[in-house]
Design an enzyme around this catalytic site. Structure first.
Site, PDB file in Angstrom:
ATOM      1  N   ARG A  11       4.387   1.100   1.218  1.00  0.00           N
ATOM      2  CA  ARG A  11       4.399   1.219   2.693  1.00  0.00           C
ATOM      3  C   ARG A  11       3.181   0.473   3.273  1.00  0.00           C
ATOM      4  O   ARG A  11       2.398   1.007   4.061  1.00  0.00           O
ATOM      5  CB  ARG A  11       4.383   2.688   3.124  1.00  0.00           C
ATOM      6  CG  ARG A  11       5.710   3.380   2.885  1.00  0.00           C
ATOM      7  CD  ARG A  11       5.991   4.454   3.921  1.00  0.00           C
ATOM      8  NE  ARG A  11       4.881   5.360   4.078  1.00  0.00           N
ATOM      9  CZ  ARG A  11       4.414   5.791   5.240  1.00  0.00           C
ATOM     10  NH1 ARG A  11       4.973   5.411   6.357  1.00  0.00           N
ATOM     11  NH2 ARG A  11       3.403   6.625   5.294  1.00  0.00           N
ATOM     12  N   GLU A  58      -5.714  -0.784  -7.826  1.00  0.00           N
ATOM     13  CA  GLU A  58      -6.089   0.307  -8.741  1.00  0.00           C
ATOM     14  C   GLU A  58      -4.875   0.897  -9.463  1.00  0.00           C
ATOM     15  O   GLU A  58      -5.030   1.687 -10.375  1.00  0.00           O
ATOM     16  CB  GLU A  58      -6.853   1.402  -7.968  1.00  0.00           C
ATOM     17  CG  GLU A  58      -6.029   2.310  -7.084  1.00  0.00           C
ATOM     18  CD  GLU A  58      -5.542   1.653  -5.787  1.00  0.00           C
ATOM     19  OE1 GLU A  58      -5.834   0.456  -5.571  1.00  0.00           O
ATOM     20  OE2 GLU A  58      -4.859   2.337  -5.011  1.00  0.00           O
ATOM     21  N   SER A  82      -3.400   6.467   6.754  1.00  0.00           N
ATOM     22  CA  SER A  82      -4.551   6.085   7.592  1.00  0.00           C
ATOM     23  C   SER A  82      -4.796   7.068   8.736  1.00  0.00           C
ATOM     24  O   SER A  82      -5.939   7.272   9.142  1.00  0.00           O
ATOM     25  CB  SER A  82      -4.397   4.659   8.115  1.00  0.00           C
ATOM     26  OG  SER A  82      -3.189   4.505   8.812  1.00  0.00           O
ATOM     27  N   HIS A  95      -2.396  -2.231  -3.698  1.00  0.00           N
ATOM     28  CA  HIS A  95      -3.219  -1.278  -4.465  1.00  0.00           C
ATOM     29  C   HIS A  95      -3.570  -1.857  -5.832  1.00  0.00           C
ATOM     30  O   HIS A  95      -2.812  -1.655  -6.784  1.00  0.00           O
ATOM     31  CB  HIS A  95      -2.422   0.010  -4.697  1.00  0.00           C
ATOM     32  CG  HIS A  95      -2.173   0.813  -3.480  1.00  0.00           C
ATOM     33  ND1 HIS A  95      -2.955   1.874  -3.113  1.00  0.00           N
ATOM     34  CD2 HIS A  95      -1.211   0.707  -2.536  1.00  0.00           C
ATOM     35  CE1 HIS A  95      -2.495   2.406  -1.999  1.00  0.00           C
ATOM     36  NE2 HIS A  95      -1.436   1.719  -1.621  1.00  0.00           N
ATOM     37  N   CYS A 106      -5.020  -1.054   1.533  1.00  0.00           N
ATOM     38  CA  CYS A 106      -3.857  -0.501   2.228  1.00  0.00           C
ATOM     39  C   CYS A 106      -4.263   0.339   3.446  1.00  0.00           C
ATOM     40  O   CYS A 106      -4.707  -0.220   4.441  1.00  0.00           O
ATOM     41  CB  CYS A 106      -3.005   0.267   1.222  1.00  0.00           C
ATOM     42  SG  CYS A 106      -1.304   0.393   1.726  1.00  0.00           S
TER      43      CYS A 106
HETATM   44  N1  GLN Z   1       1.577   3.512   5.458  1.00  0.00           N
HETATM   45  C1  GLN Z   1       0.243   3.991   5.332  1.00  0.00           C
HETATM   46  C2  GLN Z   1      -0.465   3.978   6.691  1.00  0.00           C
HETATM   47  O1  GLN Z   1       0.012   3.401   7.643  1.00  0.00           O
HETATM   48  C3  GLN Z   1      -0.549   3.177   4.326  1.00  0.00           C
HETATM   49  C4  GLN Z   1       0.072   3.308   2.967  1.00  0.00           C
HETATM   50  C5  GLN Z   1      -0.863   3.141   1.807  1.00  0.00           C
HETATM   51  O2  GLN Z   1      -2.082   3.259   1.938  1.00  0.00           O
HETATM   52  N2  GLN Z   1      -0.304   2.948   0.654  1.00  0.00           N
HETATM   53  O3  GLN Z   1      -1.496   4.548   6.805  1.00  0.00           O
END
Ligand code: GLN
Length: 191
Positions: free
Chosen positions: A135, A172, A48, A170, A78
């Site tokens: 994550r 996808e 992000s 996710h 996510c």
């Molecule tokens: N950990 C990532 C973040 O904080 C997000 C992980 C993901 O999009 N799979 O941006």
């Protein structure tokens, strides 16, 4: 109907493959001009902080909210969900702050703590939805206008506020296109 996939970083190809399988016209969005005629935009997972910084560099941090005000729908997976949240704990990247939720970044742990699970999604009915968490952020708070569509361990992981849809996981990356089809239904519902 035309769906855009924000294509600055993250798993763009996987989302486009599903859209194509569903027979929907799709376009990669890198610049504000790419949003022309887009009915719904997917913000893919990735990092992000990276996606947020690039959105600012290309002027998408202003262009996307502008299009949302004009009726464009948004689906964030996510990292995309982090970008759509009003508040984020654990380090705020440049964000769009469009949806009335608070997220906690990396709340399930580090990369090695990534996991897959089966989620009950009442609006989909059986079978459960295979969900891949990498994550992933968790949703800590959701405002009164937010409809929780699925939870894991008592925390929302799939939610909708009007034309805004987010998931911690996710879809996808699993062979199940029901979340994408739901997003298309959200768009069709009030266009
Ligand atoms: N950990 C990532 C973040 O904080 C997000 C992980 C993901 O999009 N799979 O941006």
């Amino acid at each position: 109907m035309k769906i855009g996939v924000l294509a600055v970083q993250g798993d763009v190809i996987e989302h486009r493959a599903i859209l194509r399988r569903l027979g929907v016209a799709d376009v990669e969005v890198r610049l504000p001009g790419d949003l022309a005629g887009v009915d719904g935009l997917i913000l893919p997972g990735g990092e992000s902080t990276t996606i947020g910084k690039l959105m600012v560099r290309y002027g998408l941090d202003r262009a996307i909210p502008e299009q949302v005000r004009r009726g464009m729908a948004l689906y964030g997976t996510c990292a995309g969900m982090i970008l759509m949240a009003r508040r984020a704990a654990g380090g705020e990247p440049p964000m769009l702050r469009l949806m009335d939720i608070t997220v906690i970044r990396n709340a399930y742990g580090r990369q090695v703590d990534s996991f897959e699970t089966d989620l009950d999604v009442p609006v989909f009915g059986p079978p459960p939805l295979r969900a891949v968490f990498i994550r992933a952020p968790v949703m800590d708070q959701a405002g009164p206008g937010v409809e929780v569509l699925a939870s894991l361990d008592g925390r929302p992981v799939l939610a909708r506020e009007g034309r805004l849809l987010v998931s911690s996981f996710h879809p996808e990356l699993a062979p199940d296109d029901r979340v994408h089809r739901y997003f298309l239904d959200v768009i069709r519902a009030d266009t």
